[in-house]
Design a protein around this motif. Structure first.
Motif, PDB file in Angstrom:
ATOM      1  N   LYS A   1      60.459  28.683 -93.129  1.00  0.00           N
ATOM      2  CA  LYS A   1      60.953  27.825 -91.779  1.00  0.00           C
ATOM      3  C   LYS A   1      59.894  27.445 -90.848  1.00  0.00           C
ATOM      4  O   LYS A   1      60.074  27.085 -89.833  1.00  0.00           O
ATOM      5  N   MET A   2      58.589  28.521 -90.946  1.00  0.00           N
ATOM      6  CA  MET A   2      57.525  28.003 -90.215  1.00  0.00           C
ATOM      7  C   MET A   2      56.840  26.764 -90.367  1.00  0.00           C
ATOM      8  O   MET A   2      56.023  26.082 -89.651  1.00  0.00           O
ATOM      9  N   TYR A   3      57.236  26.298 -91.574  1.00  0.00           N
ATOM     10  CA  TYR A   3      56.497  24.810 -91.905  1.00  0.00           C
ATOM     11  C   TYR A   3      57.121  23.844 -91.276  1.00  0.00           C
ATOM     12  O   TYR A   3      57.923  23.149 -92.079  1.00  0.00           O
ATOM     13  N   ASN A   4      56.674  23.291 -90.097  1.00  0.00           N
ATOM     14  CA  ASN A   4      57.270  22.262 -89.632  1.00  0.00           C
ATOM     15  C   ASN A   4      55.968  21.374 -89.013  1.00  0.00           C
ATOM     16  O   ASN A   4      55.559  21.307 -87.883  1.00  0.00           O
ATOM     17  N   PRO A   5      55.509  20.684 -90.076  1.00  0.00           N
ATOM     18  CA  PRO A   5      54.353  19.597 -89.835  1.00  0.00           C
ATOM     19  C   PRO A   5      54.767  18.268 -89.019  1.00  0.00           C
ATOM     20  O   PRO A   5      55.833  18.105 -89.049  1.00  0.00           O
ATOM     21  N   MET A   6      53.844  18.143 -88.021  1.00  0.00           N
ATOM     22  CA  MET A   6      53.974  16.899 -87.231  1.00  0.00           C
ATOM     23  C   MET A   6      52.748  15.941 -86.738  1.00  0.00           C
ATOM     24  O   MET A   6      51.799  17.030 -86.863  1.00  0.00           O
ATOM     25  N   LYS A   7      52.780  15.134 -86.124  1.00  0.00           N
ATOM     26  CA  LYS A   7      51.614  14.391 -85.773  1.00  0.00           C
ATOM     27  C   LYS A   7      51.215  15.251 -84.531  1.00  0.00           C
ATOM     28  O   LYS A   7      51.889  15.285 -83.812  1.00  0.00           O
ATOM     29  N   PHE A   8      49.957  15.467 -84.465  1.00  0.00           N
ATOM     30  CA  PHE A   8      49.309  15.932 -83.191  1.00  0.00           C
ATOM     31  C   PHE A   8      49.695  15.123 -81.911  1.00  0.00           C
ATOM     32  O   PHE A   8      50.026  15.751 -81.104  1.00  0.00           O
TER      33      PHE A   8
ATOM     34  N   ALA B   1      42.526  20.786 -78.065  1.00  0.00           N
ATOM     35  CA  ALA B   1      42.190  20.657 -79.425  1.00  0.00           C
ATOM     36  C   ALA B   1      40.629  19.927 -79.710  1.00  0.00           C
ATOM     37  O   ALA B   1      40.123  20.434 -80.667  1.00  0.00           O
ATOM     38  N   ASP B   2      40.485  18.957 -78.881  1.00  0.00           N
ATOM     39  CA  ASP B   2      39.304  18.373 -78.991  1.00  0.00           C
ATOM     40  C   ASP B   2      37.951  19.285 -78.758  1.00  0.00           C
ATOM     41  O   ASP B   2      37.193  19.435 -79.291  1.00  0.00           O
ATOM     42  N   ASP B   3      38.215  20.216 -77.683  1.00  0.00           N
ATOM     43  CA  ASP B   3      37.462  21.016 -77.405  1.00  0.00           C
ATOM     44  C   ASP B   3      36.867  22.182 -78.361  1.00  0.00           C
ATOM     45  O   ASP B   3      35.932  22.479 -78.836  1.00  0.00           O
ATOM     46  N   LEU B   4      38.145  22.592 -78.874  1.00  0.00           N
ATOM     47  CA  LEU B   4      37.962  23.690 -80.104  1.00  0.00           C
ATOM     48  C   LEU B   4      37.484  23.078 -80.979  1.00  0.00           C
ATOM     49  O   LEU B   4      36.566  23.975 -82.010  1.00  0.00           O
ATOM     50  N   PHE B   5      37.568  22.083 -81.677  1.00  0.00           N
ATOM     51  CA  PHE B   5      37.512  21.530 -82.978  1.00  0.00           C
ATOM     52  C   PHE B   5      36.726  20.368 -82.987  1.00  0.00           C
ATOM     53  O   PHE B   5      36.255  19.585 -84.190  1.00  0.00           O
ATOM     54  N   GLY B   6      36.099  19.935 -82.032  1.00  0.00           N
ATOM     55  CA  GLY B   6      35.466  18.553 -81.757  1.00  0.00           C
ATOM     56  C   GLY B   6      36.264  17.561 -81.762  1.00  0.00           C
ATOM     57  O   GLY B   6      35.959  16.472 -81.095  1.00  0.00           O
ATOM     58  N   GLU B   7      37.347  17.406 -82.517  1.00  0.00           N
ATOM     59  CA  GLU B   7      38.280  16.443 -82.352  1.00  0.00           C
ATOM     60  C   GLU B   7      39.720  17.064 -82.709  1.00  0.00           C
ATOM     61  O   GLU B   7      39.707  17.706 -83.970  1.00  0.00           O
ATOM     62  N   ALA B   8      40.827  16.513 -82.165  1.00  0.00           N
ATOM     63  CA  ALA B   8      42.124  17.054 -82.804  1.00  0.00           C
ATOM     64  C   ALA B   8      42.581  16.789 -84.157  1.00  0.00           C
ATOM     65  O   ALA B   8      42.116  15.566 -84.340  1.00  0.00           O
ATOM     66  N   PRO B   9      42.980  17.447 -84.924  1.00  0.00           N
ATOM     67  CA  PRO B   9      43.437  17.006 -86.203  1.00  0.00           C
ATOM     68  C   PRO B   9      44.679  16.017 -86.008  1.00  0.00           C
ATOM     69  O   PRO B   9      45.399  16.019 -84.971  1.00  0.00           O
ATOM     70  N   GLU B  10      44.786  15.367 -87.228  1.00  0.00           N
ATOM     71  CA  GLU B  10      45.931  14.511 -87.217  1.00  0.00           C
ATOM     72  C   GLU B  10      47.230  14.948 -87.183  1.00  0.00           C
ATOM     73  O   GLU B  10      48.388  14.434 -86.517  1.00  0.00           O
ATOM     74  N   GLN B  11      47.332  16.361 -87.842  1.00  0.00           N
ATOM     75  CA  GLN B  11      48.440  17.000 -87.941  1.00  0.00           C
ATOM     76  C   GLN B  11      48.459  18.355 -87.429  1.00  0.00           C
ATOM     77  O   GLN B  11      47.229  18.813 -87.629  1.00  0.00           O
ATOM     78  N   ILE B  12      49.680  18.977 -87.126  1.00  0.00           N
ATOM     79  CA  ILE B  12      49.439  20.567 -86.544  1.00  0.00           C
ATOM     80  C   ILE B  12      50.741  20.733 -87.175  1.00  0.00           C
ATOM     81  O   ILE B  12      51.999  20.163 -87.262  1.00  0.00           O
ATOM     82  N   ILE B  13      50.825  22.204 -87.587  1.00  0.00           N
ATOM     83  CA  ILE B  13      52.067  22.821 -88.156  1.00  0.00           C
ATOM     84  C   ILE B  13      52.715  23.749 -87.188  1.00  0.00           C
ATOM     85  O   ILE B  13      52.057  24.520 -86.569  1.00  0.00           O
ATOM     86  N   VAL B  14      53.986  23.414 -86.642  1.00  0.00           N
ATOM     87  CA  VAL B  14      54.400  24.094 -85.733  1.00  0.00           C
ATOM     88  C   VAL B  14      55.449  25.113 -86.052  1.00  0.00           C
ATOM     89  O   VAL B  14      56.408  24.728 -86.827  1.00  0.00           O
TER      90      VAL B  14
END
Length: 643
Positions: free
Chosen positions: A220-227, A243-256
């Motif tokens: 139940k940890m797997y709850n993907p959504m658009k960033f 997220a832009d600072d950490l990764f260069g660009e925020a990914p399209e998806q994040i898992i909540v």
């Protein structure tokens, strides 16, 4: 040293209490060391390894380290730094003052947003966290996860329903933090104000995070959504720019992992709560840093955990230094231990036991009476793809080659060094976003007395440290070894088919490979396992069957399959098998520690693991002539058999 059966066993108790029959005499004489919460099977092995390695490492100052690999050379430097308590006492709180000031000088949430990346990489706490791990539905690629912060107390349930544990533990935590703040040069009144404010924020978080029981269902940890949708959870923290600072660009998806928490995020983190949040972060940071500072900080900083676990004293300076340095260089120390103390004969023997157990498991899956052919075939396929890691990894994690100890004379305090290693680790892990998963990486060091199944990789891992008596020895009979390490091996295999693991396919992806009818049948059997353990009185409280169900299913499958595999050996001894099963679970604990585990541990208490599971095995009744009326008797129709 392991007691021989003649020294320990009281055969008159076999029919009423297997655990006491095997371990009762040991329990009478066993003494819990003052710096321990428990003693027994796992802990005794750990203590022996600790003594062995500490004795070896005592010789490091006189050793030519040029013959050792680079990470080990750096480990030796960090270990020496950790043992220099004279210097640590002189430094006092100075090593952490710059970061304390960073928190103190924070003016508002917008200022926090502007420095989130550096804040995180500096090792400062936040009311949320970003992590990178395998995408649970595409485990070849690393994905971004949003997680929740930890509470001051061990679990959400401590804050609920006037839990008496709250009234015992929160004052201990409050007193500790107040003392730490005064040590850090805050006045008594300032310390009181900070901790009360921090507790206010902690209390606001508590109702919105998962309990240990809820977290145990990790699918139940797997709850993907658009960033872009996730970013809307906060008006005041700019998740997108972070997220832009950490990764260069925020990914399209994040898992909540915990949607409920982030749905409440704006109510928790806003200008009105900023002062409480700031103090909460200060307290979180300070309590996390104490083990790297002076002896007074270290002793004071352990008072709450000692109250929680029932330990009488903190560990010695030398031991604390050992665990601190070996914790940082885990793979390096594990590699040293395995190459020096783990033999190829034992590795080959254990691997043969695993193959034997897998064969038994395959037969059971193929002959299963409640699975359809379609599900059975997919289960066999998953079993055939199960990977085995025994002893130690082929290589030390490359990350540990990146750790370079800064000498004391160049400003390299113990805290500064560990903090820079944290930064290196975070940067490396964040850089893995969107890249292939490293399936060779171990989550345990070889000197860890434990084992695990990783559902996202479909692998079982057995570090060298657990491959010792009473779990395993070339001096023990095959039946004893199957009752020990054999049952542990089969336990880990069983995790591939427990209530969580069974939802991952042969590639480690979260994927329903069951028919609806088979899943319903499995859930009914899982409910029987929940009921078998739920509510059993223990240590003044009761066992939570839902919290422990996955481990109980794995124990049941492990014991049953190990017994079946042991029968294929020429010297099969039914009694020896069950006796060693009970022996490996021997443990004497403080009452506080037992109660803590009941609240947060996904494993049932050791005594119940030994006693309850054997009641489900028909051969147990034959071995000890257990019959109706005996306390160890369970009617046939109540015995839970899943795998």
């Amino acid at each position: 040293m392991v007691n021989t059966p003649k020294e320990v066993i009281d055969e008159s108790l076999f029919k009423d209490d297997l655990y006491q029959a095997v371990n009762g005499n040991w329990l009478k004489d066993a003494t819990i060391p003052d710096d321990h919460a428990s003693t027994g099977g796992f802990m005794d092995l750990n203590d022996n390894i600790e003594k062995t390695l500490m004795a070896d490492f005592d010789k490091l100052p006189e050793t030519d380290l040029s013959t050792f690999n680079k990470p080990f050379q750096e480990f030796a430097k960090l270990y020496q730094l950790a043992q220099n308590f004279d210097q640590r006492d002189k430094d006092g709180a100075d090593p952490i003052k710059p970061l304390l000031n960073k928190i103190e000088n924070l003016r508002d949430l917008s200022e926090l947003t502007n420095q989130l990346k550096e804040w995180n990489l500096s090792g400062l706490p936040l009311p949320f966290n970003f992590s990178v791990d395998a995408d649970m539905k595409n485990t070849k690629i690393n994905a971004l996860y949003a997680g929740t912060p930890g509470l001051f107390l061990p679990d959400r349930t401590y804050y609920e329903n006037n839990n008496p544990a709250y009234e015992q533990l929160m004052p201990a935590f409050t007193s500790m933090v107040t003392s730490l703040l005064v040590l850090t040069d805050y006045s008594g009144s300032e310390a009181d104000e900070i901790i009360e404010s921090a507790k206010k924020f902690d209390a606001a978080i508590a109702p919105n995070v998962k309990s240990a029981e809820e977290s145990a269902d990790y699918t139940k940890m797997y709850n993907p959504m658009k960033f872009s949708d996730f970013a809307k959870y906060s008006e005041h923290i700019n998740f997108k720019s972070y997220a832009d600072d950490l990764f260069g660009e925020a990914p399209e998806q994040i898992i909540v992992t915990d949607p409920k928490y982030f749905e409440a995020f704006d109510k928790l983190v806003n200008p009105d709560t900023f002062s409480d949040l700031k103090n909460w972060m200060l307290v979180k940071f300070l309590t996390s840093a104490t083990s790297y500072l002076s002896e007074e900080f270290r002793q004071t900083g352990s008072t709450y955990s000692r109250a929680l676990s029932g330990k009488k004293t903190a560990s010695s300076q030398k031991k604390s230094a050992f665990y601190l340095a070996s914790g940082v260089f885990g793979q390096t120390v594990g590699d040293y231990y395995a190459h020096k103390y783990f033999g190829p004969k034992a590795k080959a023997d254990v691997e043969q036991m695993v193959r034997s157990m897998i064969q038994v498991y395959q037969q059971r899956l193929e002959n299963n009476t409640w699975l359809s052919k379609a599900t059975s075939e997919k289960a066999v396929l998953k079993l055939s793809k199960l990977e085995l890691h025994v002893g130690y990894p082929d290589k030390i994690d490359p990350l540990e080659y990146e750790y370079k100890v800064i000498p004391q004379g160049e400003g390299g305090t113990l805290f500064a060094n560990v903090n820079q290693f944290i930064r290196i680790t975070k940067e490396a892990r964040y850089a893995e976003l969107g890249k292939p998963v490293d399936r060779t990486r171990w989550d345990m060091s070889a000197n860890t007395v434990n084992a695990y199944y990783d559902p996202s990789k479909n692998i079982i891992v057995f570090p060298a440290a657990i491959l010792q008596a009473p779990f395993y020895s070339l001096e023990q009979s095959a039946s004893e070894n199957y009752g020990g390490i054999g049952a542990v091996i089969a336990h880990e295999i069983s995790h591939a088919f427990d209530n969580n693991g069974s939802q991952f396919d042969e590639l480690g992806n979260l994927n329903n490979w069951w028919t609806d009818e088979d899943r319903e049948s499995f859930n009914k059997l899982a409910d029987k396992m929940i009921a078998e353990f739920d509510g059993i009185p223990f240590a003044g409280s009761k066992v939570n069957g839902k919290l422990t169900v996955s481990e109980n299913i794995a124990d049941a499958g492990g014991l049953s399959c190990a017994n079946e595999a042991a029968k294929n050996e020429g010297d099969y001894d039914l009694k020896a098998f069950f006796i060693n099963w009970a022996r490996i679970w021997r443990m004497k604990s403080t009452k506080e520690y037992m109660q803590l585990l009941l609240n947060i541990d996904v494993h049932a208490p050791n005594e119940l693991r030994a006693n309850v599971q054997v009641k489900n095995i028909d051969d147990f009744y034959t071995a000890f002539n257990v019959a109706e009326g005996d306390k160890m008797y369970l009617p046939t129709n109540e015995r839970v058999k899943i795998w």
